[in-house]
Enzyme design. Structure first.
Site, mmCIF file in Angstrom:
data_model
loop_
_atom_site.group_PDB
_atom_site.id
_atom_site.type_symbol
_atom_site.label_atom_id
_atom_site.label_comp_id
_atom_site.label_asym_id
_atom_site.label_seq_id
_atom_site.Cartn_x
_atom_site.Cartn_y
_atom_site.Cartn_z
ATOM 1 N N ASN A 11 -13.475 -42.789 -7.389
ATOM 2 C CA ASN A 11 -13.339 -41.536 -8.135
ATOM 3 C C ASN A 11 -13.613 -41.772 -9.607
ATOM 4 O O ASN A 11 -13.909 -42.893 -10.025
ATOM 5 C CB ASN A 11 -11.950 -40.920 -7.896
ATOM 6 C CG ASN A 11 -10.844 -41.866 -8.335
ATOM 7 O OD1 ASN A 11 -10.764 -42.242 -9.490
ATOM 8 N ND2 ASN A 11 -10.000 -42.272 -7.389
ATOM 9 N N LYS B 162 -24.665 -54.115 5.803
ATOM 10 C CA LYS B 162 -25.095 -52.832 5.247
ATOM 11 C C LYS B 162 -25.540 -51.884 6.362
ATOM 12 O O LYS B 162 -26.316 -52.283 7.245
ATOM 13 C CB LYS B 162 -26.251 -53.066 4.276
ATOM 14 C CG LYS B 162 -26.703 -51.809 3.563
ATOM 15 C CD LYS B 162 -27.889 -52.064 2.671
ATOM 16 C CE LYS B 162 -28.417 -50.736 2.143
ATOM 17 N NZ LYS B 162 -29.710 -50.855 1.513
ATOM 18 N N ILE C 188 1.478 -45.813 -2.585
ATOM 19 C CA ILE C 188 2.079 -46.990 -3.229
ATOM 20 C C ILE C 188 3.333 -46.602 -4.004
ATOM 21 O O ILE C 188 4.399 -47.214 -3.860
ATOM 22 C CB ILE C 188 1.051 -47.661 -4.172
ATOM 23 C CG1 ILE C 188 -0.210 -48.041 -3.386
ATOM 24 C CG2 ILE C 188 1.661 -48.882 -4.847
ATOM 25 C CD1 ILE C 188 -1.394 -48.445 -4.251
HETATM 26 N N1 CTP Z 1 -0.293 -42.710 -5.759
HETATM 27 C C1 CTP Z 1 -0.045 -43.928 -5.155
HETATM 28 N N2 CTP Z 1 -0.621 -44.209 -3.959
HETATM 29 C C2 CTP Z 1 -1.426 -43.315 -3.348
HETATM 30 C C3 CTP Z 1 -1.676 -42.074 -3.961
HETATM 31 C C4 CTP Z 1 -1.110 -41.801 -5.166
HETATM 32 O O1 CTP Z 1 0.694 -44.732 -5.707
HETATM 33 N N3 CTP Z 1 -1.967 -43.636 -2.187
HETATM 34 C C5 CTP Z 1 0.357 -42.394 -7.033
HETATM 35 C C6 CTP Z 1 -0.573 -42.236 -8.209
HETATM 36 O O2 CTP Z 1 -0.733 -43.462 -8.900
HETATM 37 C C7 CTP Z 1 0.153 -41.202 -9.051
HETATM 38 C C8 CTP Z 1 0.832 -40.330 -8.035
HETATM 39 O O3 CTP Z 1 0.966 -41.154 -6.891
HETATM 40 O O4 CTP Z 1 1.180 -41.785 -9.823
HETATM 41 C C9 CTP Z 1 0.109 -39.042 -7.723
HETATM 42 O O5 CTP Z 1 -1.062 -39.231 -7.053
HETATM 43 P P1 CTP Z 1 -1.990 -38.019 -6.549
HETATM 44 O O6 CTP Z 1 -3.141 -38.592 -5.844
HETATM 45 O O7 CTP Z 1 -2.273 -37.120 -7.688
HETATM 46 O O8 CTP Z 1 -1.042 -37.258 -5.569
HETATM 47 P P2 CTP Z 1 -1.094 -37.107 -4.045
HETATM 48 O O9 CTP Z 1 0.219 -37.515 -3.523
HETATM 49 O O10 CTP Z 1 -2.278 -37.807 -3.468
HETATM 50 O O11 CTP Z 1 -1.236 -35.541 -3.857
HETATM 51 P P3 CTP Z 1 -2.522 -34.601 -3.800
HETATM 52 O O12 CTP Z 1 -3.725 -35.472 -3.523
HETATM 53 O O13 CTP Z 1 -2.192 -33.650 -2.751
HETATM 54 O O14 CTP Z 1 -2.609 -33.965 -5.154
#
Ligand code: CTP
Length: 408
Positions: free
Chosen positions: A213, A292, A312
């Protein structure tokens, strides 16, 4: 940023080939807003001219304790009292020995001895051959200087001017400037151990492709830097980004979410604050191909199966609650709309006391950001500012909350 605005620095140079880096250091200090008075030893003038240093500092360079331009002919008294810090870069082995013994044979050592200890900090950036650095006499002098209140900065490692390789290089000008900026920051997090995740993750499809991303890692890196400046011991678990490691921060590089999770699990033991600023990929290909993937001529794309990555932050926060530990967890939310509502919901879902919301598309890759801090009490906006500035405010907010019991 003008991190040294209003600061007056005496920049001392002793004899060493690293003097060539002092010109750049002087330039960086000025760029950061400081005024700089350069003092050189006779040996330093063998390596770089006072003309260069005068041009960069915009001040005549002081070379002698007998300089008659000072009305009372005591330049060392004024030099020791006026600055916000004395920085000696390079500090040669001989200079360290002189300072450790309290000798005052030239203007630079005289100034150090005459400085009021409680008012004028002394930062030393050693630079010498690796054998000279490792010599017990030098190490003894370093220990003595630290005991006497000087900040002896670490040395760098690598190629040396003499052709040898090892410890003893002077830190790079950027590192020295950052170390000085850090020195002036309030020590909100002294004694804390902070773990930060930053950047995107990269989920491999095959050996040459993957899913990632737009996260640049800048906010997480700024938080790691701000926590270090505030006196914490900081470990930064970084996804694939092209950013220099902040001064004084220990960095662990990872690629995928699973690697990030493993690194966090390995590092979280003993941490007192966990800030999850990484933009972790929510899904990964169920299995990455060993070779690949090739087009097969059918015109159809390969079928990719995805599995969800572990959360996490939620995992760490849950484990922490289970063992009633003292780890303060901070989550981030990158949203595209309804920031407050999403941040509040995410805070509850992740089970963390503090959640920091920002508008993802507006911040990814930018140097500026705006944050919304959501906790049990309500919310607070940190208005639009450079990310390092926001990171310092966030660190102060975390420090303020650390005493209070985490309420989710
Ligand atoms: N995070 C994490 N591990 C993941 C996804 C997210 O530790 N697999 C942590 C990110 O580092 C951040 C928080 O969770 O601190 C929010 O992540 P985000 O991706 O915005 O939230 P999601 O729970 O994935 O919700 P959504 O995608 O529905 O917005």
């Amino acid at each position: 940023m003008n991190d040294l605005a209003g600061k007056h620095i005496v920049l001392g140079l002793s004899g060493g080939i690293a003097c060539y880096k002092s010109a750049e250091l002087c330039r960086l200090l000025i760029k950061a807003g400081a005024t700089v008075q350069v003092v050189m030893t006779e040996a330093a003038t063998q390596f770089i001219t006072p003309v260069t240093m005068q041009a960069l500092s915009n001040q005549p360079v002081l070379l002698s304790q007998w300089d008659a331009r000072e009305p009372n002919n005591m330049p060392h008294i004024k030099l020791g009292r006026e600055p916000d810090a004395i920085v000696i870069a390079p500090a040669s082995a001989d200079l360290l020995a002189q300072l450790a013994q309290g000798r005052a044979a030239d203007l630079l050592t005289l100034t150090c001895l005459a400085r009021p200890l409680e008012r004028t900090p002394l930062l030393l950036a050693p630079a010498m051959n690796r054998e000279m650095w490792a010599h017990p006499a030098t190490q003894r002098n370093v220990t003595q200087l630290r005991a006497d209140g000087a900040v002896v900065l670490p040395v760098g490692q690598g190629d040396q001017a003499c052709g040898e390789v090892g410890d003893g290089r002077m830190l790079e000008p950027e590192q020295l400037c950052d170390a000085l900026i850090a020195h002036f920051q309030p020590k909100w997090l002294a004694g804390q151990r902070v773990l930060v995740t930053a950047g995107p993750t990269f989920e491999a499809i095959d050996p040459v492709r993957g899913i990632t991303n737009h996260s640049s890692g800048k906010m997480g890196f700024a938080i790691a830097r701000a926590a270090q400046e505030a006196g914490a011991e900081v470990t930064l678990v970084a996804g694939p980004v092209h950013l220099p490691t902040p001064w004084g921060v220990r960095r662990v590089n990872v690629q995928s979410a699973l690697q990030m999770q493993a690194a966090v699990q390995a590092e979280v033991e003993g941490a007192t604050v966990f800030v999850a600023a990484a933009a972790v990929a929510d899904w990964r290909p169920a299995s990455a191909a060993d070779q690949k993937l090739k087009k097969d001529g059918s015109g159809l794309p390969p079928a990719l199966d995805f599995v969800e990555n572990p959360d996490i932050l939620a995992g760490v926060a849950q484990g922490e609650r289970a063992r009633c530990g003292a780890l303060y967890c901070v989550g981030f939310a990158a949203e595209s709309h309804d920031l407050l509502a999403h941040a509040q919901a995410k805070r509850a879902r992740k089970g963390v006391p503090l959640l920091v919301g920002n508008i993802g598309p507006a911040t990814f890759g930018q140097d500026d950001n705006a944050l919304l801090l959501v906790d049990a009490e309500g919310y607070r906006e940190l208005s639009h500012a450079p990310k390092l500035n926001l990171a310092r405010q966030l660190v102060a907010e975390i420090a303020r909350r650390l005493g209070a019991a985490a309420q989710v």
